[in-house]
Design a protein around this motif. Sequence first.
Motif, mmCIF file in Angstrom:
data_model
loop_
_atom_site.group_PDB
_atom_site.id
_atom_site.type_symbol
_atom_site.label_atom_id
_atom_site.label_comp_id
_atom_site.label_asym_id
_atom_site.label_seq_id
_atom_site.Cartn_x
_atom_site.Cartn_y
_atom_site.Cartn_z
ATOM 1 N N LEU A 185 -21.026 75.692 76.549
ATOM 2 C CA LEU A 185 -21.298 74.280 76.824
ATOM 3 C C LEU A 185 -20.258 73.645 77.740
ATOM 4 O O LEU A 185 -20.596 72.860 78.618
ATOM 5 C CB LEU A 185 -21.376 73.523 75.486
ATOM 6 C CG LEU A 185 -21.777 72.067 75.564
ATOM 7 C CD1 LEU A 185 -23.186 71.927 76.113
ATOM 8 C CD2 LEU A 185 -21.683 71.421 74.177
ATOM 9 N N ALA A 228 -24.842 78.509 75.847
ATOM 10 C CA ALA A 228 -23.885 79.300 75.051
ATOM 11 C C ALA A 228 -22.441 79.018 75.448
ATOM 12 O O ALA A 228 -21.522 79.406 74.734
ATOM 13 C CB ALA A 228 -24.196 80.784 75.223
ATOM 14 N N SER A 281 -13.102 77.059 81.775
ATOM 15 C CA SER A 281 -13.494 75.879 82.542
ATOM 16 C C SER A 281 -12.294 75.363 83.332
ATOM 17 O O SER A 281 -11.143 75.721 83.048
ATOM 18 C CB SER A 281 -13.985 74.789 81.593
ATOM 19 O OG SER A 281 -12.911 74.357 80.791
ATOM 20 N N ARG A 335 -16.551 77.794 71.967
ATOM 21 C CA ARG A 335 -15.514 78.221 71.015
ATOM 22 C C ARG A 335 -14.315 77.267 71.057
ATOM 23 O O ARG A 335 -13.400 77.404 70.256
ATOM 24 C CB ARG A 335 -15.098 79.658 71.326
ATOM 25 C CG ARG A 335 -14.327 79.810 72.614
ATOM 26 C CD ARG A 335 -14.284 81.230 73.131
ATOM 27 N NE ARG A 335 -13.742 82.138 72.141
ATOM 28 C CZ ARG A 335 -13.573 83.453 72.344
ATOM 29 N NH1 ARG A 335 -13.908 83.986 73.505
ATOM 30 N NH2 ARG A 335 -13.086 84.217 71.416
ATOM 31 N N ASP A 336 -14.327 76.341 72.003
ATOM 32 C CA ASP A 336 -13.189 75.458 72.216
ATOM 33 C C ASP A 336 -13.556 74.046 71.742
ATOM 34 O O ASP A 336 -14.422 73.398 72.324
ATOM 35 C CB ASP A 336 -12.858 75.453 73.715
ATOM 36 C CG ASP A 336 -11.655 74.586 74.046
ATOM 37 O OD1 ASP A 336 -11.135 73.908 73.140
ATOM 38 O OD2 ASP A 336 -11.241 74.598 75.217
#
Length: 333
Positions: A49, A47, A123, A72-73
């Motif tokens: 990645l 969910a 991240s 989402r990015d």
Amino acid sequence: MDEHGAEEPPGAAPGGAGERHVPVLLDRIVSLFDPALADRDAVLVDATLGAGGHSAALLSQHSRLTLVGVDRDESALRLARTRLAPYADRTHFVHAVFDALPEVLDDLGYDAVQGVLFDLGVSSMQLDEDERGFSYSRDAPLDMRMDPTTGPTAADVLNTYAPGDLIRVLHDYGEERAARRIVEAVVRARRRAPLRTSAELVALLESAIPAAARRTGGNPAKRTFQALRVEVNGELDAVTTAVPDAVRALAVGGRVVVMSYQSLEDRIVKRVLAEHSRSKAPPDMPVVRPEDEPELRLLTRGAEKADDDEIAANPRAASVRLRAAERVREAAA
Ligand SMILES: C[S@@+](CC[C@H](N)C(=O)[O-])C[C@H]1O[C@@H](n2cnc3c(N)ncnc32)[C@H](O)[C@@H]1O
């Protein structure tokens, strides 16, 4: 080994920006999913990645695994596409917020899956991209959106929220005790001119936070930056919806694994997994009806943390809290 004698981080993408993001608790994640994925056709949702570090290891370990990789990015998805190119024929890349999990699985035609992984937060690549404004240590526009194509920025929050709402954000999401004092300073500053950059906000925080509070608890900007990021990205709402949805999506024997990096998220995860892993039968019932039996079995005792060696090699691992559970009976209708 690289030319400096350092071991390449496991799962790191050689030569790509993804190599800056070392997957946290990689071996533990692979072993937690092993019983659910080994020697069968299986579907796993990653969910979050990101650069695809955890997913690369899982895909290489299980040749019959199909991956649904959600982020989402868009820039994370681009990196993951490169890293996961060897597995492109069994990977779906999906640009979505993970609270759309039921729709994502519906669109792909999956009724149930054998695994769902959440590695929450931002991240290392997102933190490193100066222009995205996540970091208090570098000057940049106050953006902080994980998906920079949509939604309000951190500057919008600071410049438009009513003072009471801003205090709530800093207090609830940053656990900032000086929230009121900070918001008074923000309101005074934005009357003169809207706040635009992380350096402006850091300077304001340095003068607003009492010296006594500054001597403890690390950088005085840390809590406010965290709070703004959580608000801008609706992080807690997404977790509150998505973890129960993930539990519902699991086939019997399927496993959900969640890594959180802040106590507010971990509390939500703990509550959801605990709710589904206890019997719903009243304590005095002589016989427990099948529909009252627990749906989940917890796989972690409390929250697992990274060990000192991993933290030394990867500072991101310092705050990780890992929880995992397995579905042990069909979901209630
Ligand atoms: C910590 S990184 C994941 C790293 C990944 N496990 C790896 O090994 O490379 C988190 C990723 O999740 C994404 N993300 C965070 N919240 C999200 C949400 N609510 N929906 C979709 N993606 C999200 C971020 O954009 C980021 O790329």
